[in-house]
Scaffold this motif. Structure first.
Motif, PDB file in Angstrom:
ATOM      1  N   TRP A 145       0.786  -1.223   0.000  1.00 23.90           N
ATOM      2  CA  TRP A 145       0.000   0.000   0.000  1.00 23.90           C
ATOM      3  C   TRP A 145       0.823   1.280   0.000  1.00 23.90           C
ATOM      4  O   TRP A 145       0.317   2.331  -0.387  1.00 23.90           O
ATOM      5  N   TYR A 146       2.089   1.222   0.416  1.00 23.52           N
ATOM      6  CA  TYR A 146       2.891   2.440   0.400  1.00 23.52           C
ATOM      7  C   TYR A 146       3.135   2.955  -1.015  1.00 23.52           C
ATOM      8  O   TYR A 146       2.907   4.143  -1.281  1.00 23.52           O
ATOM      9  N   PRO A 147       3.605   2.101  -1.943  1.00 20.20           N
ATOM     10  CA  PRO A 147       3.729   2.588  -3.319  1.00 20.20           C
ATOM     11  C   PRO A 147       2.398   3.032  -3.907  1.00 20.20           C
ATOM     12  O   PRO A 147       2.349   3.987  -4.682  1.00 20.20           O
ATOM     13  N   SER A 148       1.305   2.349  -3.554  1.00 23.18           N
ATOM     14  CA  SER A 148       0.011   2.763  -4.071  1.00 23.18           C
ATOM     15  C   SER A 148      -0.339   4.154  -3.573  1.00 23.18           C
ATOM     16  O   SER A 148      -0.798   5.022  -4.332  1.00 23.18           O
ATOM     17  N   MET A 149      -0.100   4.393  -2.286  1.00 19.75           N
ATOM     18  CA  MET A 149      -0.367   5.712  -1.723  1.00 19.75           C
ATOM     19  C   MET A 149       0.500   6.772  -2.395  1.00 19.75           C
ATOM     20  O   MET A 149       0.008   7.846  -2.766  1.00 19.75           O
ATOM     21  N   PHE A 150       1.790   6.434  -2.572  1.00 20.46           N
ATOM     22  CA  PHE A 150       2.674   7.412  -3.191  1.00 20.46           C
ATOM     23  C   PHE A 150       2.375   7.602  -4.669  1.00 20.46           C
ATOM     24  O   PHE A 150       2.609   8.684  -5.212  1.00 20.46           O
ATOM     25  N   HIS A 151       1.826   6.562  -5.306  1.00 18.32           N
ATOM     26  CA  HIS A 151       1.430   6.745  -6.703  1.00 18.32           C
ATOM     27  C   HIS A 151       0.368   7.830  -6.800  1.00 18.32           C
ATOM     28  O   HIS A 151       0.432   8.730  -7.640  1.00 18.32           O
ATOM     29  N   ARG A 152      -0.612   7.763  -5.900  1.00 16.58           N
ATOM     30  CA  ARG A 152      -1.654   8.783  -5.930  1.00 16.58           C
ATOM     31  C   ARG A 152      -1.106  10.138  -5.496  1.00 16.58           C
ATOM     32  O   ARG A 152      -1.402  11.168  -6.109  1.00 16.58           O
ATOM     33  N   LEU A 153      -0.300  10.158  -4.436  1.00 19.95           N
ATOM     34  CA  LEU A 153       0.247  11.427  -3.956  1.00 19.95           C
ATOM     35  C   LEU A 153       1.106  12.100  -5.018  1.00 19.95           C
ATOM     36  O   LEU A 153       0.987  13.310  -5.245  1.00 19.95           O
ATOM     37  N   THR A 154       1.994  11.320  -5.655  1.00 21.44           N
ATOM     38  CA  THR A 154       2.852  11.911  -6.685  1.00 21.44           C
ATOM     39  C   THR A 154       2.025  12.360  -7.880  1.00 21.44           C
ATOM     40  O   THR A 154       2.313  13.399  -8.479  1.00 21.44           O
ATOM     41  N   GLY A 155       0.979  11.598  -8.211  1.00 22.63           N
ATOM     42  CA  GLY A 155       0.121  12.023  -9.310  1.00 22.63           C
ATOM     43  C   GLY A 155      -0.516  13.371  -9.043  1.00 22.63           C
ATOM     44  O   GLY A 155      -0.504  14.267  -9.900  1.00 22.63           O
ATOM     45  N   ASN A 194       6.072   3.478 -11.539  1.00 23.60           N
ATOM     46  CA  ASN A 194       5.004   2.728 -10.891  1.00 23.60           C
ATOM     47  C   ASN A 194       3.792   2.600 -11.804  1.00 23.60           C
ATOM     48  O   ASN A 194       3.047   1.623 -11.731  1.00 23.60           O
ATOM     49  N   GLY A 195       3.611   3.611 -12.685  1.00 28.02           N
ATOM     50  CA  GLY A 195       2.531   3.530 -13.664  1.00 28.02           C
ATOM     51  C   GLY A 195       2.731   2.357 -14.604  1.00 28.02           C
ATOM     52  O   GLY A 195       1.779   1.647 -14.947  1.00 28.02           O
ATOM     53  N   ILE A 196       3.981   2.142 -15.003  1.00 23.81           N
ATOM     54  CA  ILE A 196       4.270   0.992 -15.866  1.00 23.81           C
ATOM     55  C   ILE A 196       3.973  -0.299 -15.114  1.00 23.81           C
ATOM     56  O   ILE A 196       3.433  -1.279 -15.670  1.00 23.81           O
ATOM     57  N   ARG A 197       4.290  -0.303 -13.798  1.00 24.09           N
ATOM     58  CA  ARG A 197       3.972  -1.477 -12.972  1.00 24.09           C
ATOM     59  C   ARG A 197       2.469  -1.731 -12.944  1.00 24.09           C
ATOM     60  O   ARG A 197       2.006  -2.880 -13.057  1.00 24.09           O
ATOM     61  N   HIS A 198       1.688  -0.635 -12.821  1.00 27.61           N
ATOM     62  CA  HIS A 198       0.234  -0.757 -12.840  1.00 27.61           C
ATOM     63  C   HIS A 198      -0.254  -1.323 -14.156  1.00 27.61           C
ATOM     64  O   HIS A 198      -1.150  -2.170 -14.198  1.00 27.61           O
ATOM     65  N   LEU A 199       0.334  -0.823 -15.266  1.00 27.75           N
ATOM     66  CA  LEU A 199      -0.095  -1.310 -16.577  1.00 27.75           C
ATOM     67  C   LEU A 199       0.260  -2.785 -16.745  1.00 27.75           C
ATOM     68  O   LEU A 199      -0.472  -3.540 -17.379  1.00 27.75           O
ATOM     69  N   ALA A 200       1.386  -3.197 -16.156  1.00 30.74           N
ATOM     70  CA  ALA A 200       1.732  -4.627 -16.202  1.00 30.74           C
ATOM     71  C   ALA A 200       0.669  -5.454 -15.485  1.00 30.74           C
ATOM     72  O   ALA A 200       0.263  -6.528 -15.950  1.00 30.74           O
TER      73      ALA A 200
END
Lengths: 186, 173
Positions: free
Chosen positions: B65-75, B133-139
Motif C-alpha cells: 500500500w505504500y507505493p500505491s499511496m505514493f502513486h496517488r500522492l505523486t500524481g 510505478n505507472g508501468i507497474r500498474h499497466l503490467a
C-alpha cells in the motif's frame, strides 16, 4: 482515537506516572457531556494524563445521512459501460500513450509543437481522470452528494481552464516540454 | 428501539412458556426493527461524537500500500502544479505577473547551484516514481506480476530505480 490506541499500548509502561494525575482531569470531562464516551472511564482517565492538546482525529467522521429505515435495502446505482469498462479502457489507452510521449523529449531534447500539443492533451485528460478517481474515493456520493457534485464541477471547470491555459502557452510560448527543457538546463 | 426489542423478545418468551409452539406459529411472529424519528436523530448526532478508529496512522508500512499511496500522492503533486500553472498563466496578464518560459528560465538560472540541484531532484522524484510505478500498474492490467513475491520485487525495483533516475536527472542531466 489514535492517541487512545497508542496510549493504551504504552500505558502499562507508564503506570506509576499515570496514576497520581490521572484522576484529576476525567471527573470534570465526564461531567461536561453525559453523552460522550462514558463507556471507557478508566482508559480515558489514563489517556487524559498524557495529552495537553485536544484529541484530534486524522480525517474525523463526516456527517451521516440515514436514508429511509433499517428495513430498506441498500440502493444500488445503475451501471453503464460508459462509466465502467469504456472508461477503464480509455484510461489505460491514455496511460499507454503517455509512455512514448514522455520518453521522446528525453531522447530528442523537446517535442515539436504538434507532438507537444498531443502530449499536453493526453496529460490533461490523464490528470482529469486521476483527480476524478480521488474525488470518487474521498467524497462518497451517498454521504455527501452536494459536496461531491461541487467537487466534480470544480474539477471540470479547472480542467477546461487548464486546457485553455496550455493552449495559450503552446501558442504564445514554447510549449510544455520545451519550457521544462529550457528551465532544467538553465 | 431497545425497549421495543426487549418487549418483543419477552413477548415471544411468554408465548413459548404458555403454549407448545410449533414452527408455523413461530414464523408468524416476525421481529421488526423500526426506527422512531426522535431516537434516530439523537443517534445520528451521537455518531458524530464517536471517535474514528485509527487507520493510516497505525497500519504497518508495507510494499503493497505504500507505493500505491505514493502513486496517488505523486500524481496529485504533478498534476496539481500543472493545473495551477496553466490557470496562473491565463490570469497572469490581468495580475501583472510574468510567467513566460524565458522569464522562468532566467530567474531559475540565478539560483545557487545547490538550490537548483535540490529543486531539480525534488521535482524529478515524483515524476519518475509515478512513471515507473505507472508501468507497474499497466503490467498488472496485462495480468503480469500478481503474486506476492512479484509485487514485492517489482515494488522495491521501482523504488530503487526512481531514486537512481531522479538523482541522475536532478544532478547530472
Amino acid at each position: 482515537m489514535t492517541s487512545i490506541t497508542r496510549s493504551m499500548v504504552l500505558g502499562h509502561v507508564f503506570k506509576s506516572a499515570a496514576r497520581p494525575s490521572a484522576f484529576a482531569r476525567p471527573a470534570s470531562r465526564l461531567a461536561q457531556s453525559s453523552l460522550k464516551s462514558a463507556s471507557l472511564p478508566f482508559q480515558s482517565a489514563r489517556v487524559a494524563a498524557f495529552h495537553v492538546s485536544a484529541r484530534k482525529n486524522l480525517f474525523p467522521a463526516p456527517p451521516q445521512r440515514v436514508v429511509g429505515t433499517v428495513n430498506d435495502p441498500t440502493p444500488i446505482k445503475e451501471s453503464h459501460p460508459v462509466h465502467g469498462s469504456y472508461h477503464w479502457t480509455f484510461e489505460r489507452a491514455l496511460s499507454v500513450g503517455l509512455i512514448p510521449l514522455t520518453v521522446a523529449p528525453f531522447i530528442g531534447g523537446s517535442l515539436n509543437p504538434i507532438l507537444d500539443s498531443i502530449f499536453c492533451a493526453t496529460l490533461l485528460l490523464h490528470s482529469h481522470i486521476g483527480f476524478d478517481a480521488c474525488i470518487t474515493d474521498y467524497f462518497p456520493g451517498y454521504r455527501m452528494p452536494g459536496l461531491r457534485n461541487l467537487m466534480t464541477w470544480l474539477l471540470r471547470t479547472a480542467t477546461v481552464l487548464t486546457g485553455i491555459g496550455l493552449y495559450e502557452f503552446e501558442t504564445n510560448d514554447v510549449g510544455i516540454t520545451a519550457a521544462i527543457a529550457k528551465i532544467w538546463k538553465a | 428501539m431497545l425497549a421495543q426489542r426487549a418487549m418483543q423478545v419477552s413477548a415471544r418468551r411468554l408465548l413459548l412458556g404458555q403454549h407448545a409452539v410449533s414452527t408455523g406459529q413461530m414464523m408468524g411472529i416476525r421481529r421488526t426493527v423500526t426506527t422512531q424519528s426522535g431516537e434516530s436523530e439523537i443517534l445520528i448526532k451521537q455518531r458524530l461524537n464517536r471517535p474514528v478508529a485509527p487507520h493510516l496512522t497505525i497500519y504497518e508500512p508495507q510494499i503493497t500500500w505504500y507505493p500505491s499511496m505514493f502513486h496517488r500522492l505523486t500524481g496529485v503533486a504533478l498534476s496539481g502544479p500543472l493545473y495551477l500553472f496553466s490557470i496562473a498563466y491565463l490570469a497572469a496578464p490581468y495580475l501583472g505577473w510574468h510567467l513566460e518560459s524565458t522569464v522562468l528560465a532566467t530567474s531559475f538560472a540565478a539560483w545557487p547551484i545547490a538550490a537548483k540541484a535540490i529543486a531539480k531532484t525534488t521535482i524529478a522524484l515524483p515524476f519518475v516514481f509515478h512513471s515507473f510505478n505507472g508501468i507497474r500498474h499497466l503490467a498488472w492490467d496485462l495480468r503480469l506480476g500478481f503474486s506476492k513475491v512479484q509485487v514485492a520485487r517489482t515494488g522495491w525495483f521501482v523504488i530503487a530505480l526512481s531514486a537512481v533516475t531522479s538523482l541522475y536527472l536532478g544532478l547530472a542531466y
